[in-house]
Design a protein around this motif. Structure first.
Motif, mmCIF file in Angstrom:
data_model
loop_
_atom_site.group_PDB
_atom_site.id
_atom_site.type_symbol
_atom_site.label_atom_id
_atom_site.label_comp_id
_atom_site.label_asym_id
_atom_site.label_seq_id
_atom_site.Cartn_x
_atom_site.Cartn_y
_atom_site.Cartn_z
ATOM 1 N N PRO A 151 0.810 -1.263 -0.224
ATOM 2 C CA PRO A 151 -0.074 0.030 -0.076
ATOM 3 C C PRO A 151 0.818 1.227 0.074
ATOM 4 C CG PRO A 151 -0.780 -1.480 1.631
ATOM 5 C CD PRO A 151 0.321 -1.848 0.963
ATOM 6 N N SER A 152 2.095 1.254 0.194
ATOM 7 C CA SER A 152 3.008 2.407 0.248
ATOM 8 C C SER A 152 3.594 2.713 -0.978
ATOM 9 C CB SER A 152 3.987 2.083 1.416
ATOM 10 O OG SER A 152 5.085 0.991 0.924
ATOM 11 N N SER A 153 3.331 1.700 -1.721
ATOM 12 C CA SER A 153 3.883 1.993 -3.302
ATOM 13 C C SER A 153 3.427 3.188 -3.861
ATOM 14 C CB SER A 153 3.452 0.872 -4.146
ATOM 15 O OG SER A 153 3.936 1.056 -5.559
ATOM 16 N N GLN A 154 4.021 4.191 -4.703
ATOM 17 C CA GLN A 154 3.680 5.124 -5.173
ATOM 18 C C GLN A 154 2.590 4.960 -6.503
ATOM 19 O OE1 GLN A 154 6.938 7.151 -7.216
ATOM 20 N NE2 GLN A 154 7.364 5.427 -8.528
ATOM 21 N N ASP A 155 2.504 3.454 -7.084
ATOM 22 C CA ASP A 155 1.588 3.147 -7.821
ATOM 23 C C ASP A 155 0.488 2.696 -7.231
ATOM 24 O OD1 ASP A 155 3.388 3.862 -10.200
ATOM 25 O OD2 ASP A 155 4.676 2.439 -9.630
ATOM 26 N N PHE A 156 0.412 2.355 -5.956
ATOM 27 C CA PHE A 156 -0.855 1.752 -5.405
ATOM 28 C C PHE A 156 -2.049 2.136 -5.854
ATOM 29 C CE2 PHE A 156 -3.807 1.960 -1.710
ATOM 30 C CZ PHE A 156 -3.932 0.543 -1.499
ATOM 31 N N ARG A 157 -2.511 3.592 -6.031
ATOM 32 C CA ARG A 157 -3.719 3.842 -6.505
ATOM 33 C C ARG A 157 -3.961 3.823 -7.889
ATOM 34 N NH1 ARG A 157 -6.448 6.940 -2.824
ATOM 35 N NH2 ARG A 157 -7.937 7.584 -4.371
ATOM 36 N N MET A 158 -2.870 3.834 -8.766
ATOM 37 C CA MET A 158 -2.840 3.686 -10.064
ATOM 38 C C MET A 158 -3.587 2.253 -10.441
ATOM 39 S SD MET A 158 -0.332 4.103 -13.073
ATOM 40 C CE MET A 158 0.720 2.686 -12.650
ATOM 41 N N ILE A 182 -17.639 -7.982 -5.685
ATOM 42 C CA ILE A 182 -16.826 -8.471 -4.742
ATOM 43 C C ILE A 182 -15.239 -7.984 -4.887
ATOM 44 C CG2 ILE A 182 -16.094 -10.396 -2.999
ATOM 45 C CD1 ILE A 182 -18.766 -12.234 -4.205
ATOM 46 N N VAL A 183 -14.759 -8.248 -5.996
ATOM 47 C CA VAL A 183 -13.404 -7.803 -6.235
ATOM 48 C C VAL A 183 -13.469 -6.058 -5.888
ATOM 49 C CG1 VAL A 183 -11.669 -7.487 -8.034
ATOM 50 C CG2 VAL A 183 -13.030 -9.633 -7.866
ATOM 51 N N GLU A 184 -14.681 -5.373 -6.454
ATOM 52 C CA GLU A 184 -14.632 -3.977 -6.219
ATOM 53 C C GLU A 184 -14.644 -3.622 -4.799
ATOM 54 O OE1 GLU A 184 -16.717 -0.147 -8.128
ATOM 55 O OE2 GLU A 184 -17.239 -2.101 -8.845
ATOM 56 N N LEU A 185 -15.051 -4.591 -3.701
ATOM 57 C CA LEU A 185 -14.960 -4.344 -2.311
ATOM 58 C C LEU A 185 -13.430 -4.251 -2.151
ATOM 59 C CD1 LEU A 185 -17.751 -6.998 -1.015
ATOM 60 C CD2 LEU A 185 -17.937 -4.257 -1.380
ATOM 61 N N GLY A 186 -12.778 -4.954 -2.433
ATOM 62 C CA GLY A 186 -11.219 -4.584 -2.176
ATOM 63 C C GLY A 186 -10.535 -3.476 -2.786
ATOM 64 N N VAL A 187 -11.030 -2.952 -3.854
ATOM 65 C CA VAL A 187 -10.916 -1.600 -4.512
ATOM 66 C C VAL A 187 -11.262 -0.761 -3.544
ATOM 67 C CG1 VAL A 187 -11.022 -0.017 -6.492
ATOM 68 C CG2 VAL A 187 -10.873 -2.692 -6.867
ATOM 69 N N ALA A 188 -12.299 -0.631 -3.037
ATOM 70 C CA ALA A 188 -13.009 0.364 -2.055
ATOM 71 C C ALA A 188 -12.116 0.469 -1.083
ATOM 72 C CB ALA A 188 -14.376 0.373 -2.073
ATOM 73 N N ARG A 189 -11.746 -0.724 -0.521
ATOM 74 C CA ARG A 189 -11.116 -0.835 0.764
ATOM 75 C C ARG A 189 -9.764 0.029 0.816
ATOM 76 N NH1 ARG A 189 -7.925 -5.236 2.871
ATOM 77 N NH2 ARG A 189 -9.063 -6.657 1.105
ATOM 78 N N GLY A 190 -9.135 -0.509 -0.427
ATOM 79 C CA GLY A 190 -7.742 0.003 -0.731
ATOM 80 C C GLY A 190 -7.566 1.671 -1.027
ATOM 81 N N LEU A 191 -8.591 1.983 -1.703
ATOM 82 C CA LEU A 191 -8.708 3.449 -1.891
ATOM 83 C C LEU A 191 -9.200 4.394 -0.782
ATOM 84 C CD1 LEU A 191 -9.849 3.207 -5.844
ATOM 85 C CD2 LEU A 191 -7.641 3.751 -4.818
ATOM 86 N N GLY A 192 -9.702 3.758 0.223
ATOM 87 C CA GLY A 192 -10.306 4.367 1.282
ATOM 88 C C GLY A 192 -11.543 4.893 1.112
#
Length: 363
Positions: A151-158, A182-192
């Protein structure tokens, strides 16, 4: 398409078991260290030797493993595509989700072993068959796992934004399939994502698969204290789900996962695992296991977590009952949170056997 980072992860439930948790590792180390004194269960009980334990899945799925092995051996993605095409998005939604996770994790594992060339079968799949809904779902899950690895990667959000785009493609290719969401739940979690944004995706999931255990495990992580919620929010989410469970659903086991996710770092009071909260969570999971179909894809996940809690609660005979059902496959929480899943699993297995024998001889 460009795959930027490596995720070394083999799946277990709902993108929900990919990253080792130091807290849980410390929580179980006292049992692991004490396992040397336990009885070796292989000979007397017929359990699988440590070297033969399969860390790829929580339970058997020969068709899936055959597709994974074929992709690894020949880089042929067609068996995986055909398998997902046969795995109904409505009648076998839990199984489809687990297979998507495992295929994504297998591609990530290969890429970790051979950076730049490993897992080429997934890239070929997407290039040759861009309209294949299964391939799109696997790629989306791959990208989520990849991003959450660092999650600390500069490309994380991309990477997560790319995963969101691929989720949308997969959803269009398979209307009614809950897996892309369900996959998008992980996207939403990661993107805050905000609670309202996350809830919007969640409502789409439950409109398609209201009793989907894998989806609930994925959503539970958003509400945990480690991400965007708290212990109270996670417990409330799990209890609501358990209360809404239909006959044969595994949702009554969800509170046990919420408890496990919020155990204290150091457990100095042995009676913690005999507490009312943990006892009720164990009983809920046992009820779910007793009433769920034996072929439920997520059932082994619940059995594995029950083993962990039952051993720590000194309920060794009950732990052995669950071990007899799952022994041989250990790709599940809590073992996947350990640096050495085989060592952790065999330690608890040995403790269950030793505790049961001790109780039997003293009776």
């Amino acid at each position: 398409m460009e795959f930027l980072f490596i995720l070394l992860a083999l799946v277990v439930i709902c993108g929900v078991v990919a990253v080792p948790a130091l807290r849980r590792h410390r929580a179980g180390q006292d049992v692991v260290r004490g396992a040397g004194a336990a009885v070796d269960p292989v000979g007397a009980f017929g359990f699988v030797p440590p070297g033969q334990l399969d860390v790829r899945l929580p339970g058997p799925d020969p068709e899936l493993l055959a597709a994974v092995e074929e992709a690894r051996r020949t880089q042929d993605w067609k068996p995986a595509s055909e398998l997902l095409a046969r795995t109904s998005a409505t009648e076998a939604a839990e199984l489809r989700w687990q297979r998507v996770q495992t295929l994504a994790g297998a591609a990530a594992q290969e890429l970790a072993e051979a950076p730049g060339t490993g897992g080429m079968w997934l890239r070929h799949w997407r290039v040759v068959a861009p309209k294949d809904a299964g391939g799109a779902a696997v790629q989306a899950e791959f990208l989520v796992q990849q991003a959450l690895r660092d999650p600390s990667s500069q490309d994380f959000r991309m990477i997560l934004e790319e995963a969101r785009t691929v989720c949308a493609e997969a959803a269009l290719l398979a209307p009614g399939d809950p897996v892309p969401y369900i996959v998008e739940l992980g996207v939403a979690r990661g993107l805050g994502a905000s609670e309202a944004e996350f809830q919007s995706v969640w409502e789409t999931v439950v409109s398609r698969a209201p009793q989907h255990m894998g989806a609930h495990l994925a959503a539970l992580r958003y509400w945990s204290a480690k991400w965007h919620g708290s212990q109270e929010q996670a417990d409330a989410f799990a209890q609501r789900a358990a209360a809404s469970a239909a006959q044969g659903s595994l949702l009554p086991a969800l509170p046990l996962f919420a408890v496990h996710d919020h155990l204290p770092d150091v457990q100095l009071v042995r009676s913690l695992f005999q507490s009312v909260v943990i006892r009720q969570a164990i009983e809920g999971a046992q009820f779910a296991v007793a009433n769920a179909p034996e072929n439920h894809p997520v059932l082994p996940h619940v059995r594995h977590l029950l083993v962990w809690f039952l051993v720590r609660a000194d309920r060794h005979g009950e732990a052995l009952e669950q071990l007899r059902k799952v022994d041989g496959h250990i790709g599940a929480v809590p073992w996947t949170y350990e640096a050495d899943p085989v060592a952790a699993y065999t330690a608890y297995r040995a403790m269950a056997v030793a505790g049961w024998e001790s109780g039997r001889h003293s009776a």
